[in-house]
Design an enzyme around this catalytic site. Structure first.
Site, PDB file in Angstrom:
ATOM      1  N   ARG A  66       6.809   9.404  11.779  1.00 21.25           N
ATOM      2  CA  ARG A  66       6.562   8.145  12.486  1.00 21.25           C
ATOM      3  C   ARG A  66       6.578   8.321  14.003  1.00 21.25           C
ATOM      4  O   ARG A  66       7.079   7.465  14.729  1.00 21.25           O
ATOM      5  CB  ARG A  66       7.603   7.082  12.074  1.00 21.25           C
ATOM      6  N   ARG A 105      -1.042  -2.216  20.158  1.00 25.83           N
ATOM      7  CA  ARG A 105      -0.939  -3.064  18.966  1.00 25.83           C
ATOM      8  C   ARG A 105      -1.221  -4.522  19.339  1.00 25.83           C
ATOM      9  O   ARG A 105      -1.915  -5.229  18.600  1.00 25.83           O
ATOM     10  CB  ARG A 105       0.449  -2.936  18.352  1.00 25.83           C
ATOM     11  N   ASP A 144      -1.641   4.043   7.427  1.00 23.46           N
ATOM     12  CA  ASP A 144      -0.474   3.682   6.622  1.00 23.46           C
ATOM     13  C   ASP A 144      -0.710   4.095   5.182  1.00 23.46           C
ATOM     14  O   ASP A 144      -1.860   4.250   4.758  1.00 23.46           O
ATOM     15  CB  ASP A 144      -0.195   2.181   6.697  1.00 23.46           C
ATOM     16  N   ARG A 192       6.517   1.803  17.148  1.00 24.46           N
ATOM     17  CA  ARG A 192       7.032   0.736  17.997  1.00 24.46           C
ATOM     18  C   ARG A 192       8.069   1.147  19.034  1.00 24.46           C
ATOM     19  O   ARG A 192       8.355   0.383  19.940  1.00 24.46           O
ATOM     20  CB  ARG A 192       7.575  -0.398  17.128  1.00 24.46           C
ATOM     21  N   TYR A 246       5.382  -0.939  -4.031  1.00 26.49           N
ATOM     22  CA  TYR A 246       4.904  -2.048  -3.182  1.00 26.49           C
ATOM     23  C   TYR A 246       3.944  -2.955  -3.950  1.00 26.49           C
ATOM     24  O   TYR A 246       3.949  -4.177  -3.792  1.00 26.49           O
ATOM     25  CB  TYR A 246       4.217  -1.498  -1.927  1.00 26.49           C
TER      26      TYR A 246
HETATM   27  O1  1CP Z   1       3.072   8.502  13.649  1.00 26.46           O
HETATM   28  C1  1CP Z   1       3.130   8.084  12.492  1.00 26.46           C
HETATM   29  O2  1CP Z   1       3.763   8.663  11.591  1.00 26.46           O
HETATM   30  C2  1CP Z   1       2.418   6.816  12.214  1.00 26.46           C
HETATM   31  C3  1CP Z   1       1.630   6.771  10.959  1.00 26.46           C
HETATM   32  C4  1CP Z   1       2.381   6.127   9.795  1.00 26.46           C
HETATM   33  C5  1CP Z   1       2.831   6.763   8.629  1.00 26.46           C
HETATM   34  C6  1CP Z   1       2.808   8.249   8.321  1.00 26.46           C
HETATM   35  C7  1CP Z   1       2.678   4.753   9.655  1.00 26.46           C
HETATM   36  C8  1CP Z   1       2.407   3.710  10.670  1.00 26.46           C
HETATM   37  N1  1CP Z   1       3.210   4.536   8.405  1.00 26.46           N
HETATM   38  C9  1CP Z   1       3.331   5.750   7.763  1.00 26.46           C
HETATM   39  C10 1CP Z   1       3.814   6.008   6.413  1.00 26.46           C
HETATM   40  C11 1CP Z   1       4.505   4.932   5.654  1.00 26.46           C
HETATM   41  N2  1CP Z   1       4.252   3.574   5.626  1.00 26.46           N
HETATM   42  C12 1CP Z   1       5.536   5.170   4.709  1.00 26.46           C
HETATM   43  C13 1CP Z   1       6.023   6.556   4.315  1.00 26.46           C
HETATM   44  C14 1CP Z   1       6.926   7.159   5.323  1.00 26.46           C
HETATM   45  C15 1CP Z   1       8.273   6.500   5.460  1.00 26.46           C
HETATM   46  O3  1CP Z   1       9.029   6.459   4.502  1.00 26.46           O
HETATM   47  O4  1CP Z   1       8.551   6.051   6.591  1.00 26.46           O
HETATM   48  C16 1CP Z   1       5.922   3.944   4.164  1.00 26.46           C
HETATM   49  C17 1CP Z   1       6.992   3.689   3.142  1.00 26.46           C
HETATM   50  C18 1CP Z   1       5.098   2.938   4.747  1.00 26.46           C
HETATM   51  C19 1CP Z   1       5.092   1.484   4.424  1.00 26.46           C
HETATM   52  C20 1CP Z   1       5.284   0.667   5.639  1.00 26.46           C
HETATM   53  N3  1CP Z   1       4.306   0.437   6.546  1.00 26.46           N
HETATM   54  C21 1CP Z   1       6.468   0.102   6.114  1.00 26.46           C
HETATM   55  C22 1CP Z   1       7.834   0.240   5.474  1.00 26.46           C
HETATM   56  C23 1CP Z   1       8.204  -0.948   4.695  1.00 26.46           C
HETATM   57  C24 1CP Z   1       9.512  -0.688   3.946  1.00 26.46           C
HETATM   58  O5  1CP Z   1       9.502  -0.883   2.720  1.00 26.46           O
HETATM   59  O6  1CP Z   1      10.514  -0.316   4.571  1.00 26.46           O
HETATM   60  C25 1CP Z   1       6.179  -0.544   7.340  1.00 26.46           C
HETATM   61  C26 1CP Z   1       7.092  -1.347   8.194  1.00 26.46           C
HETATM   62  C27 1CP Z   1       4.795  -0.303   7.599  1.00 26.46           C
HETATM   63  C28 1CP Z   1       4.023  -0.691   8.816  1.00 26.46           C
HETATM   64  C29 1CP Z   1       3.818   0.427   9.767  1.00 26.46           C
HETATM   65  N4  1CP Z   1       3.174   1.595   9.443  1.00 26.46           N
HETATM   66  C30 1CP Z   1       3.097   2.408  10.562  1.00 26.46           C
HETATM   67  C31 1CP Z   1       3.724   1.694  11.644  1.00 26.46           C
HETATM   68  C32 1CP Z   1       3.825   2.179  13.061  1.00 26.46           C
HETATM   69  C33 1CP Z   1       4.177   0.471  11.128  1.00 26.46           C
HETATM   70  C34 1CP Z   1       4.862  -0.634  11.908  1.00 26.46           C
HETATM   71  C35 1CP Z   1       3.862  -1.710  12.101  1.00 26.46           C
HETATM   72  C36 1CP Z   1       3.939  -2.412  13.395  1.00 26.46           C
HETATM   73  O7  1CP Z   1       3.426  -1.914  14.426  1.00 26.46           O
HETATM   74  O8  1CP Z   1       4.475  -3.517  13.369  1.00 26.46           O
END
Ligand code: 1CP
Length: 354
Positions: free
Chosen positions: A27, A40, A77, A31, A154
């Site tokens: 990640r 964003r 994502d 943010r 999910y």
């Molecule tokens: O630099 C990077 O790694 C960004 C790319 C990236 C990746 C590899 C994002 C952006 N998401 C992910 C993978 C991801 N998404 C996972 C697997 C990795 C992990 O466990 O962290 C999972 C479970 C998700 C699902 C997801 N997407 C969540 C988690 C929800 C939960 O159940 O806890 C969330 C909050 C998102 C949104 C998201 N995806 C990525 C970002 C930067 C965000 C935040 C969105 C925002 O800007 O508000």
């Protein structure tokens, strides 16, 4: 395509010699970076950002401008696949993901399409192509997807869950429905990852964030077997180089031997795993990626440095280590902190590669 200037990350995944231990952060775009929050806002919402290849490219490159990272990861994502299957994905302000049409029965599963990566998910492939060209061969680009089990949590829960009640009910009462869903997801993920490689991804990672909530037999049957199916179907060479595959099951430390049996090149480890022990168990077969607790990024510069030194010593001399966090970087980390982390990995790892 330009030759790769810094290939430490790819070499370490293949357990080849390197001069310094490569490092990137799960990640790493997101943010905690003010410049990410600006883009964003400009995009409007998270999925609009993902759907805009120029903006997705910009946020992919942001952490690389600040830190001496050895790899870039596609900004996207894991939930793009369920979205492309028509489940109606939204991210509310400050909330997790939500699906308007969760999967509840066999009919729902049967009606799900297997998305065509160059059609419904073309925006992801366009982002890969845009990023790859913008990187100019500086560091390799990681493509990724969620594991079928993690995506299914999910899709069946309708969003994030702490208890996994609905999917576990499905698992114990109607396992055939869940297997039908997982099989469709495995096909979709495999096509999606191979399309990312064709578009320019140089390494692949599968995130199994929720595999660790399962019992050992359930993990094998509902998560690992489907990841193994995907690994067997992946393109493992492109542009004359191997494309290494990393599997990450959070809380999966007890299953390392079984994960290595899938034929992956590397295993991602969370911070609960002892690296020396992991290396003894599987290090002759796969590379290991990890595993600093992301909370260590709240420590002082010297605290971070000591922890990096401890982890490097735990892995010990030799090849096959990619340094990373054991899970994603937290939103409220001061963006000055990763500099201490990344620089310490490079500086302190040199003696281990002589
Ligand atoms: O630099 C990077 O790694 C960004 C790319 C990236 C990746 C590899 C994002 C952006 N998401 C992910 C993978 C991801 N998404 C996972 C697997 C990795 C992990 O466990 O962290 C999972 C479970 C998700 C699902 C997801 N997407 C969540 C988690 C929800 C939960 O159940 O806890 C969330 C909050 C998102 C949104 C998201 N995806 C990525 C970002 C930067 C965000 C935040 C969105 C925002 O800007 O508000």
């Amino acid at each position: 395509m330009q030759p790769l200037v810094n290939d430490r990350y790819l070499r370490a995944l293949l357990r080849q010699p390197v001069d310094e231990t490569p490092v990137w952060m799960m990640r790493q775009a997101g943010r905690y970076l003010p410049e990410y929050r600006d883009v964003r806002t400009q995009a409007g919402d998270f999925m609009s950002l993902c759907r805009n290849p120029e903006l997705a490219c910009e946020v992919t490159l942001q952490p690389l401008r600040r830190y001496a990272l050895d790899a870039a990861i596609l900004f996207s994502d894991i939930l793009t696949i369920p979205d492309a299957m028509g489940l109606g994905l939204t991210f509310g302000q400050g909330e997790g993901p939500r699906f308007a049409r969760p999967v509840t029965c066999l009919r729902d599963v049967q009606q799900l399409p297997v998305p065509d990566p160059e059609d419904e998910l073309r925006y992801v492939m366009d982002a890969v192509r845009t990023i790859r060209s913008a990187l100019q061969g500086k560091v390799p680009l990681i493509g990724f997807a969620g594991s079928p089990w993690t995506l299914a949590t999910y899709m069946v829960e309708g969003g994030s869950s702490k208890t996994f009640t609905r999917i576990k009910q499905m698992m114990v009462r109607e396992p055939e429905i869940l297997h039908a869903l997982l099989a469709k997801l495995a096909d979709s993920v495999c096509l999606y990852l191979n399309a990312q490689v064709a578009a320019g991804a140089q390494s692949l990672m599968i995130f199994d964030t929720w595999g660790g909530v399962l019992s050992t037999p359930a993990y094998r049957a509902f998560s690992l077997d489907y990841m193994a199916r995907i690994v067997a179907g992946l393109t493992r060479e492109s542009e004359g180089r191997p494309v290494p595959v990393t599997l990450f099951t959070k809380n999966g430390g007890q299953w390392l031997e079984a994960i290595a049996d899938t034929g992956c090149d590397a295993i991602g480890l969370d911070w609960t795993v002892d690296l020396a022990d992991a290396r003894r168990r599987v290090g002759h077969r796969v590379a290991l990626q990890g595993n600093m607790d992301p909370a260590m990024l709240y420590a002082s510069a010297s605290g971070i440095e000591q922890e990096v030194a401890r982890i490097l010593a735990e892995f010990g001399p030799g090849n096959g280590h990619v340094f990373n966090l054991g899970h994603g970087i937290a939103q409220d980390v001061d963006p000055a902190q990763p500099t201490h982390f990344v620089d310490a990995v490079h500086r302190l790892s040199r003696p281990y590669h002589r």
